[in-house]
Design an enzyme around this catalytic site. Sequence first.
Site, PDB file in Angstrom:
ATOM      1  N   ASP A 156      12.454   3.275  -3.072  1.00 44.35           N
ATOM      2  CA  ASP A 156      11.370   3.146  -2.104  1.00 44.35           C
ATOM      3  C   ASP A 156      11.196   1.655  -1.848  1.00 44.35           C
ATOM      4  OD1 ASP A 156       9.007   2.832  -0.721  1.00 44.35           O
ATOM      5  OD2 ASP A 156       7.998   4.493  -1.720  1.00 44.35           O
ATOM      6  N   PHE A 210       3.886   8.038  -6.013  1.00 41.90           N
ATOM      7  CA  PHE A 210       3.190   7.684  -4.785  1.00 41.90           C
ATOM      8  C   PHE A 210       2.853   8.988  -4.073  1.00 41.90           C
ATOM      9  CE2 PHE A 210       2.455   6.482  -0.408  1.00 41.90           C
ATOM     10  CZ  PHE A 210       1.438   5.568  -0.629  1.00 41.90           C
ATOM     11  N   THR A 211       1.687   9.026  -3.448  1.00 42.64           N
ATOM     12  CA  THR A 211       1.132  10.275  -2.914  1.00 42.64           C
ATOM     13  C   THR A 211       2.109  11.067  -2.034  1.00 42.64           C
ATOM     14  OG1 THR A 211       0.187   8.909  -1.176  1.00 42.64           O
ATOM     15  CG2 THR A 211      -1.265   9.473  -3.011  1.00 42.64           C
ATOM     16  N   PHE A 232      -7.118  12.904  -0.156  1.00 44.73           N
ATOM     17  CA  PHE A 232      -7.850  11.636   0.022  1.00 44.73           C
ATOM     18  C   PHE A 232      -8.020  11.251   1.487  1.00 44.73           C
ATOM     19  CE2 PHE A 232      -3.385  11.032  -0.692  1.00 44.73           C
ATOM     20  CZ  PHE A 232      -3.005  10.209   0.349  1.00 44.73           C
ATOM     21  N   TYR A 268      18.182   7.817  25.651  1.00 46.25           N
ATOM     22  CA  TYR A 268      17.980   8.858  24.635  1.00 46.25           C
ATOM     23  C   TYR A 268      18.982   8.697  23.507  1.00 46.25           C
ATOM     24  CZ  TYR A 268      16.923  13.302  22.454  1.00 46.25           C
ATOM     25  OH  TYR A 268      16.533  14.252  21.552  1.00 46.25           O
ATOM     26  N   ARG A 325      -8.125   4.554  -4.653  1.00 41.21           N
ATOM     27  CA  ARG A 325      -6.827   4.825  -5.278  1.00 41.21           C
ATOM     28  C   ARG A 325      -7.085   5.294  -6.699  1.00 41.21           C
ATOM     29  NH1 ARG A 325      -2.597   5.167  -1.791  1.00 41.21           N
ATOM     30  NH2 ARG A 325      -4.066   6.846  -1.594  1.00 41.21           N
ATOM     31  N   LYS A 372       5.098  -2.000   6.601  1.00 44.41           N
ATOM     32  CA  LYS A 372       4.567  -2.979   5.645  1.00 44.41           C
ATOM     33  C   LYS A 372       5.380  -4.279   5.742  1.00 44.41           C
ATOM     34  CE  LYS A 372       2.927   1.048   3.841  1.00 44.41           C
ATOM     35  NZ  LYS A 372       3.149   2.375   4.416  1.00 44.41           N
TER      36      LYS A 372
HETATM   37  C1  P70 Z   1      -0.459   2.447   2.301  1.00 46.04           C
HETATM   38  C2  P70 Z   1       0.546   3.219   3.144  1.00 46.04           C
HETATM   39  C3  P70 Z   1       2.695   4.161   2.582  1.00 46.04           C
HETATM   40  C4  P70 Z   1       3.828   4.281   1.680  1.00 46.04           C
HETATM   41  C5  P70 Z   1       3.962   3.440   0.547  1.00 46.04           C
HETATM   42  C6  P70 Z   1       5.043   3.609  -0.332  1.00 46.04           C
HETATM   43  C7  P70 Z   1       5.199   2.748  -1.529  1.00 46.04           C
HETATM   44  C8  P70 Z   1       5.841   5.388   0.995  1.00 46.04           C
HETATM   45  C9  P70 Z   1       4.790   5.270   1.889  1.00 46.04           C
HETATM   46  C10 P70 Z   1       4.717   6.236   3.033  1.00 46.04           C
HETATM   47  C11 P70 Z   1      -0.063   4.385   3.911  1.00 46.04           C
HETATM   48  C12 P70 Z   1      -0.648   5.416   3.016  1.00 46.04           C
HETATM   49  C13 P70 Z   1       0.110   6.528   2.663  1.00 46.04           C
HETATM   50  C14 P70 Z   1      -0.426   7.456   1.782  1.00 46.04           C
HETATM   51  C15 P70 Z   1      -1.677   7.250   1.251  1.00 46.04           C
HETATM   52  C16 P70 Z   1      -2.448   6.177   1.640  1.00 46.04           C
HETATM   53  C17 P70 Z   1      -1.924   5.257   2.515  1.00 46.04           C
HETATM   54  N1  P70 Z   1       1.634   3.550   2.283  1.00 46.04           N
HETATM   55  N2  P70 Z   1       5.942   4.573  -0.074  1.00 46.04           N
HETATM   56  O1  P70 Z   1      -1.549   2.196   2.823  1.00 46.04           O
HETATM   57  O2  P70 Z   1       5.023   5.592   4.205  1.00 46.04           O
HETATM   58  O3  P70 Z   1       2.883   5.751   5.494  1.00 46.04           O
HETATM   59  O4  P70 Z   1       5.005   5.033   6.594  1.00 46.04           O
HETATM   60  O5  P70 Z   1       4.692   7.380   5.923  1.00 46.04           O
HETATM   61  O6  P70 Z   1       3.071   2.475   0.298  1.00 46.04           O
HETATM   62  O7  P70 Z   1      -0.152   2.064   1.172  1.00 46.04           O
HETATM   63  P1  P70 Z   1       4.351   5.964   5.626  1.00 46.04           P
END
Ligand code: P70
Length: 439
Positions: A197, A106-107, A431, A54, A364, A240
């Site tokens: 990021d 970013f979303t 989305f 742990y 997107r 990634k």
């Molecule tokens: C994708 C994934 C995640 C991601 C990223 C960047 C530049 C942070 C994150 C978050 C998964 C995804 C996430 C949101 C919408 C669609 C797809 N990208 N910054 O497919 O990381 O997913 O590990 O929490 O690309 O691009 P995590």
Amino acid sequence: MTSRDHREKAIKKAGFNTFLLQSKDVYIDLLTDSGTSAMSDRQWAGLMMGDEAYAGSRNFYHLEEAVQHFYGYKHLVPTHQGRGAEHIISQIMIKEGDIIPGNMYFTTTKLHQELAGGKFVDVIVEEAHDPDSLYPFKGDVDLDKLQAVIDEYGADRIPYIAIATTVNMAGGQPISMKNMQELRALTDKYGIKIIHDMTRVAENAFMIQQKEAGYQDKSVAEITRALCDLTDGATMSAKKDAMVNIGGFLALNDDKLFDEARNMVVIFEGLHTYGGMAGRDMEALAIGIAESVQDDHMKARVGQVHYLGNKLLEFGVPIVKPVGTHGIFLDAKAFLPHVAQDYFPAQVLAAELYIDSGVRAMERGIVSAGRNKETGEHHYPKLELVRLTIPRRVYTQAHMDVVAESVGTVYENREKINGLKMVYEPKYLRFFQARFEKL
Ligand code: P70
């Protein structure tokens, strides 16, 4: 392989949202490169060395060493994935009314900034919003835009600038080292931190090696480290670059911020020596980080993306240019000029591609951009894209041929494609779960 009839039923059942398809109904899965790469034999061996204590797992210390060595950050806070790190950094650094400039939204990042009371302001170069601009570093910050934001709000209201290496929503576009250095000089003048990021930092480093004068003799590892060294801390989705199925972290140089983050991680993720990951996952991640910065690996990975991009360009299909690193982005506005953005051209294009061949892609565009928090109106992003995302070490060039041919077929029949209407819209990150019907 499934039949066209089967796929038509499946996508209808999924509300024309590729996130809602079952993977068994997908033939080539280009939804994302997140957690979908193939781990190496060494990473799999690492799983067998999981120390599931742990507290104080030996895998944590291995991971910490990898983060310090390859990325140069002093402190590590593991999280279950990228958004776990975004949540913590946003909560500890952002106050109500703060402004967070960044090189395109970013979303998940933007949502966490908003939930903490902040407001995201885009300061990326204008070229990034133009799919046809051949500007080589479309991830660059427009320093005049940033200066204007500082002048308008004052440095006190800017806790940090959020800088992504490899800008996902712009089409996987890199930021240049020169721009990073200029950005560092400008932020230093005002005492503003840079939070990085670093989800696809090694891919960005590879693009610098390929395109930026003076870096041809530097390794991806050296450039990666130099990029990180220009920043104060980082959020990482390790699913990634680092080729693990799950994992992420927050990395910080500041002792006080680290102390706060380490305290917060125990509320939302887990103890500070695992933060939501199993010991074995931390081991695979430590190994994956080292593999991600190997020049030959990056050449093969980005080379495969460019192979697909070149095929589509040969077919005359409109895509974001220049080709980036983690996928090919179809320009849905140019692909379907007869479908207005209000009728979700990228969403319907992803659905049609799935129906044609079982290839799964991701919207997107306007759906991803969501609504303006104050007015409730849709955001209308200039880029309305379908992302064909390539997992690492998974598919062959023959798969890329199948994908290209299917996109070509859909392109030939594009005039028959009509838009969609949204019939269900969740409150956050719509989305992922929104549902649509044919007009
Ligand atoms: C994708 C994934 C995640 C991601 C990223 C960047 C530049 C942070 C994150 C978050 C998964 C995804 C996430 C949101 C919408 C669609 C797809 N990208 N910054 O497919 O990381 O997913 O590990 O929490 O690309 O691009 P995590």
